[in-house]
Structures are given as structure tokens and as C-alpha cells.
Design an enzyme around this catalytic site. Structure first.
Site, PDB file in Angstrom:
ATOM      1  CB  CYS A 197      -1.003  -0.033   1.136  1.00 51.74           C
ATOM      2  SG  CYS A 197      -2.319   1.204   0.951  1.00 51.74           S
ATOM      3  CG  HIS A 249      -3.769  -2.976   3.199  1.00 53.09           C
ATOM      4  ND1 HIS A 249      -2.749  -2.543   4.007  1.00 53.09           N
ATOM      5  CD2 HIS A 249      -4.315  -1.854   2.659  1.00 53.09           C
ATOM      6  CE1 HIS A 249      -2.670  -1.223   3.977  1.00 53.09           C
ATOM      7  NE2 HIS A 249      -3.606  -0.780   3.159  1.00 53.09           N
ATOM      8  CD  GLU A 255      -1.359  -5.332   5.560  1.00 55.76           C
ATOM      9  OE1 GLU A 255      -1.353  -4.102   5.706  1.00 55.76           O
ATOM     10  OE2 GLU A 255      -1.279  -5.879   4.434  1.00 55.76           O
TER      11      GLU A 255
END
Length: 260
Positions: A122, A208, A210
């Protein structure tokens, strides 16, 4: 039988502080990425030296002294590293704040050195783009949030090992021009440069991997009630926040890249 290869020394450069719910569970974004790699490697304890292929360190590069915040990329450093991962952030990658300027310079130094690999996520994706000479800035197509399917090109299909890819998004800034020497991997209608790659040196994604549903749900709610997201954007994001996504698979691609 030969001995196992030494662990990859991955330095996570933390460029933001998580929102309260994420912070309570994982403390920092370094902790969030530990959780991601733990799932990708099916290892509950990444600190187990007998089993873990990663040795992760965390570095807050927003606060404090720049000289001491960053790991030394030199091969003969006292605590050497093999790779860095630049996290996402609420900050603008194109700003001239001293810590952002220093991060861009450090990333450029790493990329020019060629030994230490770079992963960008990002904001980190945008910092990598800026370090390589790309234009980064506010995307005139607006916000991209929650789970979004990516259009993989032929090279993207090879790198990610699949024909389709879905990933959480939380951005309205973007890499606006492809950096020289980079191979594009994926796009969306809202953001043409979703992922980029230099074999053996760098891989970066705008989304993202994660993030989980709970994380994004909290961020959406905070940004909506903080007046950052309009009602229609918020509601659209909440409709897709629980969709299936490929974050863990992307982390496995990161691991393959680190092992190259």
C-alpha cells in the site's frame, strides 16, 4: 542430508500506528505482518529458530531518530538484514515530511544496492514507486476499499501462480506511472498499477494482504465516523468487507520472492 538454510532476516519498517482494535491484539503493524506470515507458513511461533525460515525485526520509522530507526543494509553490519517490508500508512507517500523523504532515500539506497530485497504494501508500494522515479499522488478515481478482484496480466499470473486474485484495499493514493525497469503484474479499473515486480529485487502491491475482515471493518467505521468516508463509499465497503480474499496466498508469494 544438508543443513537447513539460515533464516531470512526481514526488517519490517512500520510507517503508522494501528487503530485501537488492531493495536490491542497485535501491538504494531509488525505484529500484524507476523500474524500474516505465521498463517502463510503454518507456523504458530515465528520465533522458533529450529523451524522458522524468517527472523523478523520491527522498526518504527515515523517517530524518533532517523539514524537509529533504520536497519543497516550493509552486508557486514552488526545485525545484517536480507530484506525489508514497508507497511501501509494513513500518511501520504508524496508528502515532503522529513521522515517520508528519509524513507524514500533509504528505499532508493536499498534498491540501488541490489543485495537487500524490498517488499512494499500500500503506502509502501507507493514509496517504492517514488524511490524508483514514478509519479505518486492522489488518485482522481477516488477510494478503493474492502475486497477487490485484481486483473492479472500474463506476468502477474506467473508470479502469483494463479489466474485470479482478490485482496483487501484501503487507499485513495496510487502509483500513477510505472517506474522504469519494473514489470506490472495487476490492475483494477480504479488503479491501473496494483502490483509491480523486479525479479530478485522488489515486489510491491497496492492492496493489503495482511488485513482481515475485522481489521478492515474497524478502519471503515472509524473513517466513516471521522468524516473521511462518505456514506455511500462506507456502505459499499461494508458490503464487501467479508468477501473471500487471497492475503495468505500473497504472503506465500512474498516468501517465494524472498527465497529467490
Amino acid at each position: 542430508m544438508g543443513s537447513a538454510p539460515p533464516p531470512i532476516r526481514l526488517a519490517i519498517l512500520e510507517t503508522d500506528t494501528p487503530v485501537p482494535g488492531i493495536q490491542a491484539q497485535y501491538k504494531t503493524y509488525g505484529g500484524v505482518f507476523r500474524h500474516l506470515f505465521s498463517r502463510a507458513l503454518s507456523l504458530p511461533d515465528l520465533d522458533d529458530p529450529a523451524r522458522s525460515p524468517l527472523r523478523i525485526s520491527h522498526h518504527d520509522v515515523v517517530n524518533g531518530d532517523f539514524a537509529s530507526a533504520y536497519p543497516d543494509p550493509a552486508p557486514d553490519a552488526a545485525d545484517p538484514i536480507d530484506a525489508i517490508l514497508i507497511t501501509g500508512s494513513k500518511h501520504n507517500s508524496f508528502d515532503a515530511e522529513p521522515w517520508i523523504e528519509h524513507l524514500v532515500q533509504y528505499t532508493r539506497r536499498i534498491l540501488e544496492g541490489g543485495r537487500v530485497k524490498v517488499i512494499g504494501v500500500c503506502f509502501g508500494h507507493q514509496i517504492v514507486g517514488r524511490a524508483l522515479g514514478a509519479q505518486v499522488g492522489r488518485n482522481d478515481r477516488g477510494w478503493e476499499i474492502s475486497v477487490v478482484p485484481l486483473e492479472l496480466n500474463e506476468e502477474g499470473k506467473k508470479v502469483f501462480g494463479r489466474d485470479t486474485l482478490r485482496i483487501h484495499q484501503m487507499h485513495r493514493d496510487a502509483v500513477l506511472t510505472l517506474p522504469p525497469g519494473c514489470t506490472p503484474l495487476a490492475s483494477t479499473a480504479a488503479c491501473p498499477i496494483q502490483a509491480m515486480y523486479i525479479p530478485g529485487r522488489m515486489i510491491a502491491v497496492q492492496g493489503h494482504p495482511e488485513f482481515t475482515e475485522d481489521m478492515v471493518r474497524e478502519i471503515l467505521q472509524l473513517r466513516k465516523y471521522g468524516g473521511i468516508l462518505s456514506d455511500d463509499i462506507f456502505e459499499d465497503g461494508m458490503r464487501r468487507v467479508g468477501d473471500e480474499h487471497d492475503g495468505v496466498e500473497i504472503a506465500r508469494v512474498f516468501m517465494r520472492f524472498l527465497r529467490e
